[in-house]
Scaffold this motif. Structure first.
Motif, PDB file in Angstrom:
ATOM      1  N   SER B 158       0.835  -1.197   0.000  1.00  0.00           N
ATOM      2  CA  SER B 158       0.000   0.000   0.000  1.00  0.00           C
ATOM      3  C   SER B 158       0.872   1.251   0.000  1.00  0.00           C
ATOM      4  O   SER B 158       2.092   1.171   0.177  1.00  0.00           O
ATOM      5  CB  SER B 158      -0.900   0.001   1.235  1.00  0.00           C
ATOM      6  N   PRO B 159       0.246   2.426  -0.155  1.00  0.00           N
ATOM      7  CA  PRO B 159       1.032   3.668  -0.091  1.00  0.00           C
ATOM      8  C   PRO B 159       1.691   3.873   1.268  1.00  0.00           C
ATOM      9  O   PRO B 159       2.607   4.682   1.385  1.00  0.00           O
ATOM     10  CB  PRO B 159      -0.024   4.760  -0.322  1.00  0.00           C
ATOM     11  N   TYR B 160       1.242   3.123   2.273  1.00  0.00           N
ATOM     12  CA  TYR B 160       1.746   3.345   3.631  1.00  0.00           C
ATOM     13  C   TYR B 160       2.805   2.329   4.014  1.00  0.00           C
ATOM     14  O   TYR B 160       3.271   2.307   5.143  1.00  0.00           O
ATOM     15  CB  TYR B 160       0.560   3.310   4.614  1.00  0.00           C
ATOM     16  N   PRO B 205      -3.921   4.062  11.824  1.00  0.00           N
ATOM     17  CA  PRO B 205      -2.963   5.175  11.849  1.00  0.00           C
ATOM     18  C   PRO B 205      -2.074   5.124  10.612  1.00  0.00           C
ATOM     19  O   PRO B 205      -1.795   4.051  10.070  1.00  0.00           O
ATOM     20  CB  PRO B 205      -2.154   4.898  13.122  1.00  0.00           C
ATOM     21  N   VAL B 206      -1.669   6.289  10.178  1.00  0.00           N
ATOM     22  CA  VAL B 206      -0.715   6.391   9.062  1.00  0.00           C
ATOM     23  C   VAL B 206       0.451   7.258   9.531  1.00  0.00           C
ATOM     24  O   VAL B 206       0.229   8.356  10.048  1.00  0.00           O
ATOM     25  CB  VAL B 206      -1.368   7.044   7.825  1.00  0.00           C
ATOM     26  N   ASN B 207       1.636   6.762   9.376  1.00  0.00           N
ATOM     27  CA  ASN B 207       2.804   7.580   9.728  1.00  0.00           C
ATOM     28  C   ASN B 207       3.822   7.631   8.587  1.00  0.00           C
ATOM     29  O   ASN B 207       4.921   8.143   8.757  1.00  0.00           O
ATOM     30  CB  ASN B 207       3.467   7.092  11.016  1.00  0.00           C
ATOM     31  N   ARG B 208       3.428   7.082   7.451  1.00  0.00           N
ATOM     32  CA  ARG B 208       4.340   7.068   6.314  1.00  0.00           C
ATOM     33  C   ARG B 208       3.546   7.041   5.021  1.00  0.00           C
ATOM     34  O   ARG B 208       2.530   6.354   4.926  1.00  0.00           O
ATOM     35  CB  ARG B 208       5.244   5.839   6.395  1.00  0.00           C
ATOM     36  N   GLU B 209       3.990   7.794   4.047  1.00  0.00           N
ATOM     37  CA  GLU B 209       3.341   7.813   2.734  1.00  0.00           C
ATOM     38  C   GLU B 209       4.413   7.643   1.672  1.00  0.00           C
ATOM     39  O   GLU B 209       5.357   8.436   1.607  1.00  0.00           O
ATOM     40  CB  GLU B 209       2.613   9.142   2.521  1.00  0.00           C
ATOM     41  N   TYR B 210       4.265   6.637   0.879  1.00  0.00           N
ATOM     42  CA  TYR B 210       5.227   6.368  -0.199  1.00  0.00           C
ATOM     43  C   TYR B 210       6.667   6.385   0.318  1.00  0.00           C
ATOM     44  O   TYR B 210       7.569   6.944  -0.308  1.00  0.00           O
ATOM     45  CB  TYR B 210       5.062   7.368  -1.338  1.00  0.00           C
ATOM     46  N   GLY B 211       6.867   5.825   1.469  1.00  0.00           N
ATOM     47  CA  GLY B 211       8.220   5.684   1.996  1.00  0.00           C
ATOM     48  C   GLY B 211       8.726   6.869   2.781  1.00  0.00           C
ATOM     49  O   GLY B 211       9.814   6.821   3.341  1.00  0.00           O
ATOM     50  N   VAL B 212       7.955   7.963   2.851  1.00  0.00           N
ATOM     51  CA  VAL B 212       8.394   9.146   3.601  1.00  0.00           C
ATOM     52  C   VAL B 212       7.569   9.236   4.889  1.00  0.00           C
ATOM     53  O   VAL B 212       6.329   9.251   4.836  1.00  0.00           O
ATOM     54  CB  VAL B 212       8.193  10.433   2.771  1.00  0.00           C
ATOM     55  N   TYR B 213       8.248   9.293   6.013  1.00  0.00           N
ATOM     56  CA  TYR B 213       7.527   9.430   7.283  1.00  0.00           C
ATOM     57  C   TYR B 213       6.879  10.800   7.374  1.00  0.00           C
ATOM     58  O   TYR B 213       7.476  11.818   7.007  1.00  0.00           O
ATOM     59  CB  TYR B 213       8.476   9.208   8.457  1.00  0.00           C
ATOM     60  N   VAL B 214       5.628  10.805   7.824  1.00  0.00           N
ATOM     61  CA  VAL B 214       4.869  12.051   7.944  1.00  0.00           C
ATOM     62  C   VAL B 214       4.310  12.133   9.362  1.00  0.00           C
ATOM     63  O   VAL B 214       4.364  11.160  10.124  1.00  0.00           O
ATOM     64  CB  VAL B 214       3.708  12.106   6.921  1.00  0.00           C
ATOM     65  N   ALA B 215       3.778  13.297   9.708  1.00  0.00           N
ATOM     66  CA  ALA B 215       3.140  13.445  11.013  1.00  0.00           C
ATOM     67  C   ALA B 215       1.983  12.451  11.083  1.00  0.00           C
ATOM     68  O   ALA B 215       1.128  12.440  10.189  1.00  0.00           O
ATOM     69  CB  ALA B 215       2.639  14.870  11.184  1.00  0.00           C
TER      70      ALA B 215
END
Lengths: 193, 322
Positions: B158-160, B205-215
């Protein structure tokens, strides 16, 4: 018992799929791991790298501009440049519609430039055709550009629906999915007068 | 949907609205979630599908073409298994393997990986197959009703996940609970089937999108509603084999996602499509072979926020009877 069963199921699946580098979605984390990313010229707080600044961006007329030129525009120096990565897909268009109809009007008179970055078209002619089909050829305030050599996509860790905001000093202020545009609005509100 | 999102949504659509073939209870079923015939004990199923993309629908329902020079396809190989748990209960599992082959005029990206796993249970509200050759009494009109509960497990990429970009996506990243109501009736040579579905994604919860950690934030995709209606006609061949032609219509909708409780106005989808299937079963019914074509009209108003595709599926299943 329910939890035990779930853990067993998850463990089996992770065992089966772990070797393929998957499994993060089975037990998703809510930990803020941005600090352990190791840095990089694509992360918020970091200045964009030289290669990114110099990357050629083709316009819908075939002209070439560079991010550096946009940031150092002597006539209208921007406080922010918004880069939205598109591949002309349904989600991309939904985001672009929201960007154009909701976000852009709020900042129409402010020193910010909105760029839609096409990273899939092989020529500016193809990009122009896609922009026209999607209704954004000549859209006021929205610049369509082609990431001609794929530098932005690679250096900024681009992806479909990704938004990167670079401030006037060349520092990245946001690099995340567009989602509902809320984070972009918040970042622009902080950057713009 | 770079190919990423395209693939992801396509996989979802596939899993949600697999082409049905009428007369499941009598051994003619196949496609999508496998269904054992009433006297079946174990079923092994294999579907090979190719899906070609032909533009997409914008949120307002306008159909738009793909970018110039784009050729976007997805191939799926989906093994499935169903097993009888009791007189009225059966369980199934399917796991697609996804291969993305997409070509843009300026970029090519071929990727593959597992899709999302589907597990489920069917409860049969009847004790004997209800297929009849002639209606002689009111009881002969009794249909077969299945009640289904399924769980989509995010085993896909997935994107996450830890992915480099959107081109590698093969799954959606969410657990989803699906409930189904399936009613079908066969009075040979005709069969009719109606399937209603409701799916609820679990928040994550999502803490990463396309391999980049996000808030970190919490995301829940919208609820799904699906409807499919099929009508089939069966020919009995001289060797008592069956050949069934089935036409179908399906409607799939997903509501808007919520980000930390807020509605995301850029999400939600609608997809309407038609299908045509041929199924062949020899007299002993232990084998079933199928070919189907799913088609989404490339016209305004037939979808929203989703790609228009043609899906060609070749499937075979083997049943061990009680």
């Amino acid at each position: 018992m329910c939890c035990s069963f779930r853990r067993l199921l998850v463990s089996l699946l992770m065992l089966a799929l772990g070797g393929c580098g998957m499994g993060d979605d089975l037990l998703p984390s809510d930990s803020d791991l941005r600090a352990v990313s190791g840095g990089g010229a694509y992360l918020p707080g970091e200045p964009v790298g030289e290669a990114t600044r110099a990357a050629p961006l083709e316009t819908v007329d075939g002209a070439v501009v560079r991010l550096d030129e946009l940031l150092n525009d002597p006539l209208e120096p921007p406080r922010a440049v918004v880069l939205y990565f598109t591949m002309w897909c349904p989600i991309c268009l939904a985001h672009t519609d929201h960007l154009y109809n909701q976000v852009l009007p709020r900042h129409a008179s402010e020193p910010v430039r909105f760029l839609v970055v096409d990273y899939v078209s092989g020529s500016w002619v193809d990009m122009r055709g896609a922009a026209q089909a999607n209704g954004y050829l000549g859209a006021a305030g929205l610049e369509i550009v082609r990431d001609a050599e794929g530098v932005l996509f690679d250096r900024l860790h681009g992806a479909m629906g990704q938004v990167v905001v670079v401030d006037g000093e060349g520092v990245i202020r946001m690099n995340a999915s567009y989602r509902d545009g809320g984070e972009l609005e918040a970042v622009l509100d902080r950057l713009l007068p | 949907m770079a190919r990423g999102l395209r693939c992801l949504l396509a996989a979802l659509a596939f899993l949600a609205s697999g082409t049905a073939v009428a007369a499941s209870c009598c051994g003619g079923g196949g496609g999508g979630a496998p269904v054992l015939p009433k006297d079946g004990a174990v079923l092994w199923d294999l579907n090979a599908a190719v899906e070609h993309y032909h533009g997409f629908w914008a949120q307002d329902g306008r159909w738009l073409p793909d970018p110039p020079g784009a050729r976007l396809s997805q191939y799926r190989l989906t093994p499935g298994h169903a097993r009888r748990l009791g007189d009225r209960w059966q369980a199934y599992a399917i796991l697609p393997l996804v291969v993305n082959r997409n070509h843009y005029s300026g970029r090519e990206a071929d990727t593959e990986g597992p899709g999302d796993l589907s597990l489920g249970l069917w409860y049969e509200t009847f004790d004997e197959a209800t297929c009849v050759y002639k209606v002689r009494r009111p009881a002969d009109l009794r249909p077969s009703i299945y009640l289904g509960a399924g769980l989509v497990v995010p085993t896909g990429i997935s994107p996450y996940d830890e992915v480099g970009d959107n081109f590698a996506i093969t799954g959606r990243g969410f657990y989803r609970l699906d409930l189904s109501f399936d009613i079908e009736k066969t009075v040979y040579p005709w069969s009719v089937q109606l399937r209603l579905g409701y799916g609820r994604h679990f928040q994550r919860p999502v803490n990463r999108e396309y391999g980049v950690y996000v808030a970190p934030y919490r995301l829940r995709l919208g609820d799904r509603r699906s409807l499919s209606l099929t009508l089939g006609y069966t020919w009995f061949l001289p060797n008592l084999a069956q050949l069934t032609l089935t036409g179908g219509y399906s409607d799939l909708r997903e509501g808007r996602a919520r980000i930390d409780g807020r509605l995301d106005p850029t999400t939600g989808l609608v997809r309407r499509s038609f299908s045509l299937s041929w199924a062949y079963s020899p007299a002993h019914r232990r084998w079933n072979a199928r070919f189907s074509w799913g088609h989404a009209p490339r016209r305004d108003g037939w979808g929203e926020n989703f790609p228009a595709t043609d899906v060609f599926t070749l499937g075979v299943s083997h049943v061990l009877f009680l």
